[in-house]
Scaffold this motif. Structure first.
Motif, PDB file in Angstrom:
ATOM      1  N   PHE A  54      10.202  12.405   5.921  1.00 15.71           N
ATOM      2  CA  PHE A  54       9.402  11.476   6.726  1.00 15.71           C
ATOM      3  C   PHE A  54       8.572  10.564   5.832  1.00 15.71           C
ATOM      4  CE2 PHE A  54       5.545  10.598   9.373  1.00 15.71           C
ATOM      5  CZ  PHE A  54       6.185   9.755  10.283  1.00 15.71           C
ATOM      6  N   ALA A  55       8.024  11.118   4.741  1.00 12.33           N
ATOM      7  CA  ALA A  55       7.248  10.310   3.806  1.00 12.33           C
ATOM      8  C   ALA A  55       8.130   9.228   3.179  1.00 12.33           C
ATOM      9  CB  ALA A  55       6.641  11.189   2.720  1.00 12.33           C
ATOM     10  N   SER A  56       9.370   9.578   2.872  1.00 12.47           N
ATOM     11  CA  SER A  56      10.302   8.601   2.313  1.00 12.47           C
ATOM     12  C   SER A  56      10.557   7.472   3.296  1.00 12.47           C
ATOM     13  CB  SER A  56      11.623   9.283   1.941  1.00 12.47           C
ATOM     14  OG  SER A  56      11.427  10.302   0.982  1.00 12.47           O
ATOM     15  N   LEU A  57      10.768   7.836   4.558  1.00 12.13           N
ATOM     16  CA  LEU A  57      11.035   6.838   5.596  1.00 12.13           C
ATOM     17  C   LEU A  57       9.832   5.915   5.795  1.00 12.13           C
ATOM     18  CD1 LEU A  57      12.994   5.809   7.763  1.00 12.13           C
ATOM     19  CD2 LEU A  57      11.977   7.461   9.346  1.00 12.13           C
ATOM     20  N   VAL A  58       8.639   6.498   5.845  1.00 12.19           N
ATOM     21  CA  VAL A  58       7.420   5.693   6.025  1.00 12.19           C
ATOM     22  C   VAL A  58       7.221   4.758   4.841  1.00 12.19           C
ATOM     23  CG1 VAL A  58       4.902   5.803   6.137  1.00 12.19           C
ATOM     24  CG2 VAL A  58       6.284   7.354   7.529  1.00 12.19           C
ATOM     25  N   PHE A  59       7.460   5.259   3.643  1.00 11.98           N
ATOM     26  CA  PHE A  59       7.280   4.420   2.452  1.00 11.98           C
ATOM     27  C   PHE A  59       8.240   3.233   2.472  1.00 11.98           C
ATOM     28  CE2 PHE A  59       8.755   3.231  -1.779  1.00 11.98           C
ATOM     29  CZ  PHE A  59       7.569   2.747  -2.315  1.00 11.98           C
ATOM     30  N   VAL A  60       9.530   3.494   2.721  1.00 14.15           N
ATOM     31  CA  VAL A  60      10.524   2.427   2.726  1.00 14.15           C
ATOM     32  C   VAL A  60      10.191   1.393   3.804  1.00 14.15           C
ATOM     33  CG1 VAL A  60      12.954   1.883   3.185  1.00 14.15           C
ATOM     34  CG2 VAL A  60      12.361   3.810   1.712  1.00 14.15           C
ATOM     35  N   ALA A  61       9.804   1.867   4.997  1.00 12.88           N
ATOM     36  CA  ALA A  61       9.462   0.941   6.085  1.00 12.88           C
ATOM     37  C   ALA A  61       8.236   0.096   5.719  1.00 12.88           C
ATOM     38  CB  ALA A  61       9.205   1.727   7.368  1.00 12.88           C
ATOM     39  N   THR A  62       7.231   0.726   5.105  1.00 10.67           N
ATOM     40  CA  THR A  62       6.020  -0.002   4.716  1.00 10.67           C
ATOM     41  C   THR A  62       6.330  -1.056   3.661  1.00 10.67           C
ATOM     42  OG1 THR A  62       4.661   1.945   5.193  1.00 10.67           O
ATOM     43  CG2 THR A  62       3.687   0.233   3.800  1.00 10.67           C
ATOM     44  N   TYR A  63       7.110  -0.662   2.680  1.00 11.22           N
ATOM     45  CA  TYR A  63       7.477  -1.603   1.615  1.00 11.22           C
ATOM     46  C   TYR A  63       8.271  -2.775   2.200  1.00 11.22           C
ATOM     47  CZ  TYR A  63       8.663  -2.863  -3.245  1.00 11.22           C
ATOM     48  OH  TYR A  63       8.781  -3.500  -4.457  1.00 11.22           O
ATOM     49  N   MET A  64       9.195  -2.472   3.105  1.00 15.04           N
ATOM     50  CA  MET A  64      10.002  -3.515   3.723  1.00 15.04           C
ATOM     51  C   MET A  64       9.119  -4.508   4.483  1.00 15.04           C
ATOM     52  SD  MET A  64      13.284  -3.093   6.246  1.00 15.04           S
ATOM     53  CE  MET A  64      12.283  -2.455   7.590  1.00 15.04           C
ATOM     54  N   VAL A  65       8.118  -4.011   5.201  1.00 15.40           N
ATOM     55  CA  VAL A  65       7.198  -4.879   5.945  1.00 15.40           C
ATOM     56  C   VAL A  65       6.389  -5.749   4.979  1.00 15.40           C
ATOM     57  CG1 VAL A  65       5.128  -4.873   7.384  1.00 15.40           C
ATOM     58  CG2 VAL A  65       7.061  -3.414   7.975  1.00 15.40           C
ATOM     59  N   ILE A  66       5.945  -5.171   3.869  1.00 14.56           N
ATOM     60  CA  ILE A  66       5.181  -5.936   2.874  1.00 14.56           C
ATOM     61  C   ILE A  66       5.998  -7.130   2.376  1.00 14.56           C
ATOM     62  CG2 ILE A  66       4.262  -5.858   0.519  1.00 14.56           C
ATOM     63  CD1 ILE A  66       3.334  -3.014   1.084  1.00 14.56           C
ATOM     64  N   VAL A  67       7.274  -6.882   2.080  1.00 13.57           N
ATOM     65  CA  VAL A  67       8.125  -7.964   1.570  1.00 13.57           C
ATOM     66  C   VAL A  67       8.476  -8.949   2.677  1.00 13.57           C
ATOM     67  CG1 VAL A  67      10.374  -8.510   0.554  1.00 13.57           C
ATOM     68  CG2 VAL A  67       9.065  -6.538  -0.271  1.00 13.57           C
ATOM     69  N   ALA A  68       8.848  -8.435   3.848  1.00 13.79           N
ATOM     70  CA  ALA A  68       9.280  -9.308   4.945  1.00 13.79           C
ATOM     71  C   ALA A  68       8.174 -10.257   5.387  1.00 13.79           C
ATOM     72  CB  ALA A  68       9.753  -8.466   6.126  1.00 13.79           C
ATOM     73  N   ASN A  94      12.542   1.650  -3.770  1.00 13.54           N
ATOM     74  CA  ASN A  94      11.907   0.361  -4.045  1.00 13.54           C
ATOM     75  C   ASN A  94      12.886  -0.796  -3.902  1.00 13.54           C
ATOM     76  OD1 ASN A  94       9.359   1.423  -4.585  1.00 13.54           O
ATOM     77  ND2 ASN A  94       9.783   1.703  -6.756  1.00 13.54           N
ATOM     78  N   VAL A  95      14.029  -0.677  -4.554  1.00 12.41           N
ATOM     79  CA  VAL A  95      15.010  -1.768  -4.538  1.00 12.41           C
ATOM     80  C   VAL A  95      15.591  -1.947  -3.138  1.00 12.41           C
ATOM     81  CG1 VAL A  95      17.252  -2.519  -5.425  1.00 12.41           C
ATOM     82  CG2 VAL A  95      15.555  -1.540  -6.979  1.00 12.41           C
ATOM     83  N   GLY A  96      15.890  -0.841  -2.468  1.00  9.65           N
ATOM     84  CA  GLY A  96      16.449  -0.930  -1.122  1.00  9.65           C
ATOM     85  C   GLY A  96      15.479  -1.562  -0.140  1.00  9.65           C
ATOM     86  N   ALA A  97      14.213  -1.138  -0.180  1.00 13.68           N
ATOM     87  CA  ALA A  97      13.217  -1.685   0.739  1.00 13.68           C
ATOM     88  C   ALA A  97      12.960  -3.155   0.457  1.00 13.68           C
ATOM     89  CB  ALA A  97      11.913  -0.890   0.621  1.00 13.68           C
ATOM     90  N   ALA A  98      12.866  -3.528  -0.823  1.00 14.52           N
ATOM     91  CA  ALA A  98      12.636  -4.931  -1.172  1.00 14.52           C
ATOM     92  C   ALA A  98      13.801  -5.797  -0.716  1.00 14.52           C
ATOM     93  CB  ALA A  98      12.433  -5.072  -2.678  1.00 14.52           C
ATOM     94  N   THR A  99      15.022  -5.291  -0.849  1.00 12.88           N
ATOM     95  CA  THR A  99      16.195  -6.058  -0.415  1.00 12.88           C
ATOM     96  C   THR A  99      16.198  -6.240   1.095  1.00 12.88           C
ATOM     97  OG1 THR A  99      17.496  -5.218  -2.292  1.00 12.88           O
ATOM     98  CG2 THR A  99      18.713  -6.135  -0.420  1.00 12.88           C
TER      99      THR A  99
END
Length: 237
Positions: A54-68, A94-99
């Motif tokens: 769950f922490a992984s999912l929250v992190f990726v989603a948060t990072y994606m929102v920051i970039v988007a 990191n790379v997946g969320a940023a992409t």
């Protein structure tokens, strides 16, 4: 009866992104900082240890929102990915969320204004149209170089391809692979933050400019430019 699509509906996503980005620049600039990460590191580690998936999912989603939404804190998010998840799988997160975030803003820009801007540039002709055609003829190389050597700010590199009519697939692929070298460097710095926190110091992000790191990255950029040079030599020949 035939219906006409309201152009403002297509522009709504990119307008929302622009509004959130402006608000975020004023309201969140102090929230995503190294000091904030240092203060909350224990609670973040506890959250990760309590439920890794769950922490992984929250992190990726948060990072994606920051970039988007082009919010401040992408560098801190990259360091956090390394701090919480190590070099692996941290760099993939990191790379997946940023992409994903970059693709989101690219699609919003292309739907809202990009297609119209690209068509107007092509119709008007001149230097802008020649530049647009040059980018299209060398999309793989141009987009990859833009990511490997980020002289253009990341959020502009997400918008510019949409305004010249770049391919979504090529944009996504070059973004993913182009940010891997820098992502590896900053994720590795994040993975060593435990010792930095213990010493009460701040991380040295200038490591990206160390010769043994920037040299190979510039080498990859030069290799990416090789197809463009070969095309030019063939035309001249």
């Amino acid at each position: 009866m035939p219906t006409t699509e309201n152009p403002w509906l297509k522009r709504l996503p990119i307008l929302v992104i622009a509004a959130v980005a402006v608000l975020g620049a004023f309201l969140l600039r102090d929230q995503f900082s190294f000091d904030s990460l240092a203060r909350h590191r224990e609670s973040l580690l506890a959250f990760r240890d309590g439920n890794f998936a769950f922490a992984s999912l929250v992190f990726v989603a948060t990072y994606m929102v920051i970039v988007a939404f082009s919010l401040p804190g992408a560098t801190i998010a990259t360091l956090t990915g390394g701090f919480l998840f190590g070099l692996f799988p941290g760099v993939f997160y990191n790379v997946g969320a940023a992409t994903l975030g970059a693709v989101a803003i690219f699609l919003a820009a292309r739907a809202g204004f990009g297609a119209d801007v690209a068509a107007r540039i092509a119709e008007k002709g001149g230097a802008a149209a020649r530049l647009q055609q040059g980018l299209r003829d060398n999309e793989w190389s141009a987009l990859l170089i833009m990511r490997l050597v980020p002289v253009v700010p990341f959020f502009i590199a997400n918008l510019l391809p949409a305004f010249v009519g770049a391919s979504l697939m090529r944009f996504a692929v070059t973004t993913f692979f182009g940010i891997i070298p820098g992502g590896l460097v900053f994720t590795s710095v994040g993975a060593g933050l435990g010792e930095v926190f213990a010493r009460g110091e701040t991380p040295d992000l200038s490591i990206i400019f160390a010769p043994h790191i920037i040299g190979p990255i510039l080498g990859l950029a030069a290799l990416s430019a090789l197809p463009v040079l070969l095309k030019r030599f063939k035309r001249e020949a």
